[in-house]
Structure formats: structure tokens, C-alpha cells
Design a protein around this motif. Sequence first.
Motif, mmCIF file in Angstrom:
data_model
loop_
_atom_site.group_PDB
_atom_site.id
_atom_site.type_symbol
_atom_site.label_atom_id
_atom_site.label_comp_id
_atom_site.label_asym_id
_atom_site.label_seq_id
_atom_site.Cartn_x
_atom_site.Cartn_y
_atom_site.Cartn_z
ATOM 1 N N UNK A 248 0.848 -1.188 0.000
ATOM 2 C CA UNK A 248 0.000 0.000 0.000
ATOM 3 C C UNK A 248 0.885 1.239 0.000
ATOM 4 N N UNK A 249 0.350 2.327 -0.531
ATOM 5 C CA UNK A 249 1.056 3.602 -0.558
ATOM 6 C C UNK A 249 0.180 4.663 0.083
ATOM 7 N N UNK A 250 0.731 5.402 1.025
ATOM 8 C CA UNK A 250 0.009 6.475 1.707
ATOM 9 C C UNK A 250 0.625 7.808 1.298
ATOM 10 N N UNK A 251 -0.192 8.682 0.724
ATOM 11 C CA UNK A 251 0.258 10.019 0.334
ATOM 12 C C UNK A 251 0.253 10.937 1.547
ATOM 13 N N UNK A 252 1.230 11.843 1.618
ATOM 14 C CA UNK A 252 1.299 12.757 2.760
ATOM 15 C C UNK A 252 2.052 14.027 2.375
ATOM 16 N N UNK A 253 2.311 14.874 3.351
ATOM 17 C CA UNK A 253 2.877 16.196 3.087
ATOM 18 C C UNK A 253 4.264 16.144 2.462
ATOM 19 N N UNK A 254 5.033 15.093 2.711
ATOM 20 C CA UNK A 254 6.389 15.001 2.193
ATOM 21 C C UNK A 254 6.504 14.072 0.995
ATOM 22 N N UNK A 255 5.368 13.671 0.446
ATOM 23 C CA UNK A 255 5.390 12.788 -0.716
ATOM 24 C C UNK A 255 4.510 11.577 -0.511
ATOM 25 N N UNK A 256 5.113 10.418 -0.432
ATOM 26 C CA UNK A 256 4.350 9.193 -0.220
ATOM 27 C C UNK A 256 5.233 8.157 0.448
ATOM 28 N N UNK A 257 4.593 7.229 1.127
ATOM 29 C CA UNK A 257 5.294 6.141 1.792
ATOM 30 C C UNK A 257 4.694 4.821 1.340
ATOM 31 N N UNK A 258 5.550 3.926 0.864
ATOM 32 C CA UNK A 258 5.087 2.605 0.457
ATOM 33 C C UNK A 258 5.388 1.597 1.567
ATOM 34 N N UNK A 259 4.403 0.786 1.862
ATOM 35 C CA UNK A 259 4.547 -0.245 2.889
ATOM 36 C C UNK A 259 4.412 -1.579 2.181
ATOM 37 N N UNK A 260 5.507 -2.299 2.094
ATOM 38 C CA UNK A 260 5.550 -3.498 1.259
ATOM 39 C C UNK A 260 5.305 -4.793 2.032
ATOM 40 N N UNK A 261 5.309 -4.705 3.368
ATOM 41 C CA UNK A 261 5.054 -5.892 4.181
ATOM 42 C C UNK A 261 4.154 -5.496 5.342
#
Length: 345
Positions: free
Chosen positions: A48-61
Motif C-alpha cells: 500500500x502507498x500512503x500520500x502525505x505532506x512530504x510525498x508518499x510512503x510505500x509499505x511493502x510488508x
Amino acid sequence: MTTSPRRLTPRRLTGLALLASAAVFATTACSSGAGAPAAESDGDWSAVTVEHAFGSTEITAEPKRVVTIGWSDEATLLELGVVPVGMAASTYAGDEDGYLPWDLEKLDELGEDKPELFNTDDGMPVEDIAALEPDLILGLQSGLEEKEYEQLSAVAPTIPYLDEPWKTPWQDATLAIGKALGREDDAQKVVDETEGHIADLAAEHPEFEGTTVAAATVVPNSTDFGFYLEGDARAALLEELGFTRAPFIDELEADEGAFFAPLSREHADRVDTDVLLMWHSTPEEREKLEKSDVFGEIGAVADGRYVGYDDPAEAMAISSPNPLTIPWVSDRLVDDLAEAVEGEA
């Protein structure tokens, strides 16, 4: 909700003012932590990828060891049935160790041990957080700086505030945390149930509808009032209960990105509202203000339509509302507001 903010940079001062002005203004963790997710995964994990103020964070596990640094992120996490391995201590409203009452109640309900605590008052303790071996770090209710975000991201996938510091709505924070955990349906259910609770309270008090309210505090290190603006969590919760933000607040001048607008006590005659709700940093501060002549001349105060709080836990519960604190604090808040509407506060 975690602790008071950290270094006194401009953003830190903003956070410090928010915590103290709400009357809202430990042990360093050095082990792997005692907490663990209270529920097991029931399916395969999809990134999953969460968009936020500094871009985005992908959580692969699938996250198994979550650390929270935001003010109420740990409470939202607990309401989703997941216990963080570590969280920031609340040095303002927590107990002698830094645990908040609603968190302790939820941990007891879940039958889980207390998470490790770390102190963020003097800076983000990246090494201490890393020692907890997290695979997800949550800072949605924070003023996390980009440099800190990058440091923490080197430790584990990190989710900071979504748009503006300290201003992520509790609904959005809950859904983002649910997405990061792979529990979007659970998060949506929690949001729906919490919004339903608020709607029920509003339905029980139709007198709130259309009644103007001003939520305020005393600005730290000054004698000015600070009135909370649109987008502030306190103002938003009051509007969800049916109140209307007093129009005079939108006429006040505020710094860009600020959550409150100052008003000198010399201009207290501009405070035009049906109900006035205020947070005080200490009982002594509250008593001093309430005894002042200028405060007594405010219409809402003179007419018994003023409510004041000086309890740190209640202030924090309202100032950074979330699915755990809203039910915890709402009964007293609503009762006090109902009395104020009737001029009996």
C-alpha cells in the motif's frame, strides 16, 4: 496523542503553543518493546502507498512492530486493536510515567502490556526509536520536520501529517493508519461508529444547532486570548456537534498556517458569541483570568454561557480528538455545553 513538541524552532513553537494553549500544551526505550498487534492478519498482504505532506510512503510488508510519535496516533492505533511497541510519553497530561488514561483503559481492555515510552520533548530520539526495531512509524498528528521524516524513514516506513502540521483531521488520520495496516475496512468502521456517536450527541441536543461558539485559550507568554480557527480540531469537533463558529473569529488576524488568532484583552468587547469555551494551562491561570474585570465584561461570561477547563487530560482529549478520546471525554463536554447554552454554566 503523545507529548509536548520538541525543539524550539518556529514549527516547534507552533506545536508548543498548541499544547500549552489548549491547556493542552519516561523512560528512554532501549529494548525491543513489549507491545504487539492484538489481532493477527487474516489474508495475504498487498503493498500500500500512503500520500502525505512530504510525498508518499510505500509499505511493502504487513507492519508487526509499530511506533507512534503523533499526539493521538497511539490512541487511534489502539482503537483498531493494535498495540504499538513504543510511543512518545505524554509529559503534560500523562501519569508519572507518561501514559494517558484512555490508553491505559484500552490496554487493559485488550489485555495487553504497556508499550515502551520515549521522550520527544528535547528532540526526536531517532536512535531510541530505531532500538525498538519498528517496521512502521506513525506521526500523523505531529509537526514532524522533513529532516526528521527522512531520518525516521531510514529506520522504517514513516507516515507524517497528511497536509499541514498538527492539522490532520481525526477521520483522515484513522483512515490513513488503517490503510497502512491493511485494515481499511476496520478503520472505516471505526470512523463511522465515532461519527455516529457524535451525531447521536448532536441529535440529543438540538439546541446546539445554529448556536455560535468561540473556543479559545490564553496565548502562552502573553495576556492575549487565542481563538481557534477553522481547521483546528477543537473548532471542528464543536461544529460536528451542531455549533456554528462565531463570525468574529474569522475577522481576526492570524499568521499564515496558524491554528489560532490572537486578540488582546483590551479588545475583549469584540468577543461576540453565544457560548465561550476556554482551556487554561493551570488552575491558577484560570482563576486569575476569571477574576479579572475585563473577562467578566464579555457577554457570554456575564450571562453564564462560559465553560472553562484546566484539567490536562480533558484538554488533550478534546484538543486532539480521535476515536478513543471522543467517547472518553464527550459526556462531560456535552453536558457542560448544554448548561452553557441555557445560561447555567
